[in-house]
Design a protein around this motif. Sequence first.
Motif, PDB file in Angstrom:
ATOM      1  N   UNK A 136       1.465   4.366  15.642  1.00  0.00           N
ATOM      2  CA  UNK A 136       2.715   4.946  16.143  1.00  0.00           C
ATOM      3  C   UNK A 136       3.724   3.837  16.352  1.00  0.00           C
ATOM      4  N   UNK A 137       4.867   3.997  15.728  1.00  0.00           N
ATOM      5  CA  UNK A 137       5.946   3.013  15.825  1.00  0.00           C
ATOM      6  C   UNK A 137       7.251   3.791  15.859  1.00  0.00           C
ATOM      7  N   UNK A 138       7.658   4.201  17.066  1.00  0.00           N
ATOM      8  CA  UNK A 138       8.782   5.120  17.191  1.00  0.00           C
ATOM      9  C   UNK A 138      10.117   4.396  17.079  1.00  0.00           C
ATOM     10  N   UNK A 139      11.175   5.172  17.250  1.00  0.00           N
ATOM     11  CA  UNK A 139      12.523   4.649  17.063  1.00  0.00           C
ATOM     12  C   UNK A 139      12.846   3.545  18.058  1.00  0.00           C
ATOM     13  N   UNK A 140      12.455   3.730  19.299  1.00  0.00           N
ATOM     14  CA  UNK A 140      12.761   2.728  20.323  1.00  0.00           C
ATOM     15  C   UNK A 140      12.035   1.419  20.048  1.00  0.00           C
ATOM     16  N   UNK A 141      10.766   1.490  19.691  1.00  0.00           N
ATOM     17  CA  UNK A 141      10.019   0.279  19.390  1.00  0.00           C
ATOM     18  C   UNK A 141      10.599  -0.445  18.185  1.00  0.00           C
ATOM     19  N   UNK A 142      10.955   0.312  17.155  1.00  0.00           N
ATOM     20  CA  UNK A 142      11.495  -0.309  15.951  1.00  0.00           C
ATOM     21  C   UNK A 142      12.821  -1.008  16.240  1.00  0.00           C
ATOM     22  N   UNK A 143      13.656  -0.391  17.065  1.00  0.00           N
ATOM     23  CA  UNK A 143      14.944  -1.009  17.391  1.00  0.00           C
ATOM     24  C   UNK A 143      14.757  -2.241  18.260  1.00  0.00           C
ATOM     25  N   UNK A 144      13.834  -2.183  19.228  1.00  0.00           N
ATOM     26  CA  UNK A 144      13.604  -3.343  20.093  1.00  0.00           C
ATOM     27  C   UNK A 144      13.069  -4.535  19.316  1.00  0.00           C
ATOM     28  N   UNK A 145      12.228  -4.288  18.336  1.00  0.00           N
ATOM     29  CA  UNK A 145      11.674  -5.387  17.550  1.00  0.00           C
ATOM     30  C   UNK A 145      12.613  -5.860  16.454  1.00  0.00           C
ATOM     31  N   UNK A 146      13.725  -5.210  16.282  1.00  0.00           N
ATOM     32  CA  UNK A 146      14.668  -5.626  15.268  1.00  0.00           C
ATOM     33  C   UNK A 146      14.317  -5.175  13.874  1.00  0.00           C
ATOM     34  N   UNK A 147      13.375  -4.242  13.734  1.00  0.00           N
ATOM     35  CA  UNK A 147      13.023  -3.734  12.412  1.00  0.00           C
ATOM     36  C   UNK A 147      14.143  -2.859  11.865  1.00  0.00           C
ATOM     37  N   UNK A 148      14.809  -2.110  12.728  1.00  0.00           N
ATOM     38  CA  UNK A 148      15.940  -1.280  12.331  1.00  0.00           C
ATOM     39  C   UNK A 148      17.168  -1.717  13.121  1.00  0.00           C
TER      40      UNK A 148
END
Length: 913
Positions: free
Chosen positions: A352-364
């Motif tokens: 699970x890699x949701x929108x918040x996690x992806x934004x925090x890690x700089x992926x999106x």
Amino acid sequence: MAKTSDVAASAAVPSGADIERAESFAREPFLLDGEGPEALAPGTARRRALDAALAEIDAGAEYPSIEWRRDFSLLLGLERLLADEPPKLRDGAELNPHQLDALSGTLAELMAQQQEMANDELRNGDGPAAELEEPPSEEEELGLEDDAELEADADDDDDADADEDDDADDDDEADVEDEEEEDEEPQDWQEAAVDEDEDVVEEAPDDPGAARRFWFEHATGAGKTVAAVGFIEATRTGGVLILTHRRNLVDQFIGEITDRGYKERLRPPLLGDRDDAEGPVTVETYQWFVRNHKKVSDAYAVVICDEAHTALGEKTSACIRAWPGPVFIGMTATGALIARHVADLFPTQTSRFDLAQAARRGVISPLRCLRIPPGPGVRTIAKVPLRKGEVDQDFDQEELAALLDQGPFNFAIADLYKSRFRKTPGVLYTAGVQHAHNVAQAFRAVGINAQAVSGQTPKRELAEILAAFERGDVDVLCNAQLLAEGWNSPRATICMHLAPTASRRIYQQRVGRVTRRAPGKEAGLVIDFVHPATTHDETIVTLHSLLDRDVYRGGAIVVGPVRRGRGRKVRVERRIVPVSDVEEKRMEVLEREIWRIAVENLDYPEQHAWAALAGARVNTQGWRRARAMLQNDRTKELRRRFLLTCVQRNRNAQLRLKALGEIADLGDPDAFDDAIDIVGTWSREDKRAGTKTLLQALIDKRIGRRDQAQAWVWRLSSYTRDLHEEYAVQRWPETKRLLGLLVNSSGRAHGRNARRLVHAARKQDRRLAVSLLAAAVSHTPEGEEVLRGARMRMARKPSGVARELLRNFPKGGKRRRRRGKRNGEGEKGGGNGAAPGTEVAAGAEASANGAGPGVASENGAEAAKAKPKKRRKRASRASKNRNGGDPRADSGAGEVDLAGPEGDAVPVGDSDE
């Protein structure tokens, strides 16, 4: 029974030659870097794959069977891929950590299944460990003994105990029946009769392939397609079938697979008995799969379901359940946002890699949000009915289009986009195909190159428009729902929800179009056409309700790291609004961000709660800011609440007095009355200062009715009774005796003493009469009625009584220091160096000697020049001696002496009239 030598051979460490033969056959390594043959212990997944491969080689197979490929091809390939450091695809692209989580999670589940199968074989006696255990011999089973005597004794004992055993058996059976009867628990209720017409819930049907269906959730733009290519890299012999829900996404997948270096593995669909052990890869739609699910070849060992939430339909899910052989892997960004959860079809979640996690890690890209209130004609959108779809529900698109597709509204949106965002590339979601074309026409009318696309757009034209958007020839794409899923364009920056949605799944898919990173793209901007104070419990989905954010601030980052720098497309507002639907969280925001709240956007009760908090916490530096935040309060209710709370709860005494003055400026009788009540609870010194402020307010302006003002004046006088009594006693010593008689009497005598005090007050001048009435305290109804009547007659002009009461207060402020004058400088300027009050003192002495006002003024000026201090003391003492201790002759300015020829004072209670 297997021979011990054969079983031992199968359990021994395999030889290097066998391992090489199996690796060449399976095209996968059985030993990773740094491992020896001892790593292939019996019972492990790799050992089971090795034994199965060697068995097929010995059987003369040229390539792995379908069963072997389904069981071990993906498992061995994932181990190989994850063992590399770092894991890479064929084109050299490194997999991100969240993509590796999806691969490793699937590997862990596959290995767990193989371990369960090995344990089942051991329990059933089919495994090698069970074969190693030799069965007992016949002699051991029968327990024969060579000693005949022992056999004879045993026979005798058996015969002797036969009868006893029969009796014991009978007793045991009776005991068992008794125990069963005792163990039966009594039933405390009576079951109702079963209705024959009642529907009986049937058990869920068997789903043999459920254990081999997995899914992972990755945010849109986080690289689910790359993770799918990772599964292609992992399986070299098993076929891979990729299913998606739209034809344009099929072409997109094929292009991605080709770019990653796996073009030679692409194959047309394999149907019937066709087999291919070279790892064929096929990309098709769910519609094709539903039509051909009975003819699809078993050569596919892995089936990847893109946008797995679209596979939850009745027909598609039934076809998937009917094919238990392959490993199914579902990919989605919205698995938990719909009524029918993806886990209903894909039971096991591997990552699970949701929108918040992806934004925090700089992926999106980070996401900013801007809320724009719709026009008056669009505010009825909440009344649009909901229609249930295949997996969730949304607004009725026809009625939504009828409400939104208005010419003025479309041109207003186009003008807004041009003025605020200019030619920033964006995607607009409209209510229907015709609405999309109308909006695009309005955008072109204001000079923005916009195009409308839909499912009715020809494929060639659609491809040209999307390519033009990528090149920059088209800035805005208007669509209904075509570009909500699967379409990827890093250039897209603005996502405008012109047509709102009630589906969290659709909303997140829309937002995913602007989450991909691109050079020069600071953040994606999401525009919601809702009121800034829209809460999470509204039917319309917003970015804040999707991500469960408690605070809205226009243009601010909602998810992702905040990077200060250039490239921001929107101005960030300073004030915030709580948008959570939980009351506790909203109050936490009010308390935490009290000076940043946009008060005008709060609900009416919350506005009053904010005003109370602000009044209690405001300080000297924040007073003007708090006043400015209340500038939109037209009814003045919030300002009244703010000021009253400040008077009641604020710790700063100066601010409390300032709030009292502003309450008087409001001219609100109720607020003024409440303020008087609050002042009565203050400490002695604060009470004096507050009373002084309120009396001055009654002098400066008219507040309320006259009867209210009369009551307020005497209530305020009761707060400072000691001051008025002190003045009255100094002016007229008889005051002390009259007040003592009034306090120490009771019954009818108390009423007589009250009338006596009132009669005496009527004979004095106004200031002394007001002071006497203010100092009097009655404790009987009769006495209170006498005093109330006298006070009301005295206060026919409340401002005059307030002025007389205010004169009894000590002078505020510090005395100015007198600077010493040299060389006679004090005589310059017409006697400016004279001490304050000497003229008045001289005038008082002159009056006592019978001189006129003019004489007193002249003599006073000359005396002040000579000896100011001595003349002031002498004048005061002489005045007191000449008047026999009666200080009435020394009354200040504004006092009127109405004494007659015989010395009797004339009543002056009505002199203000």
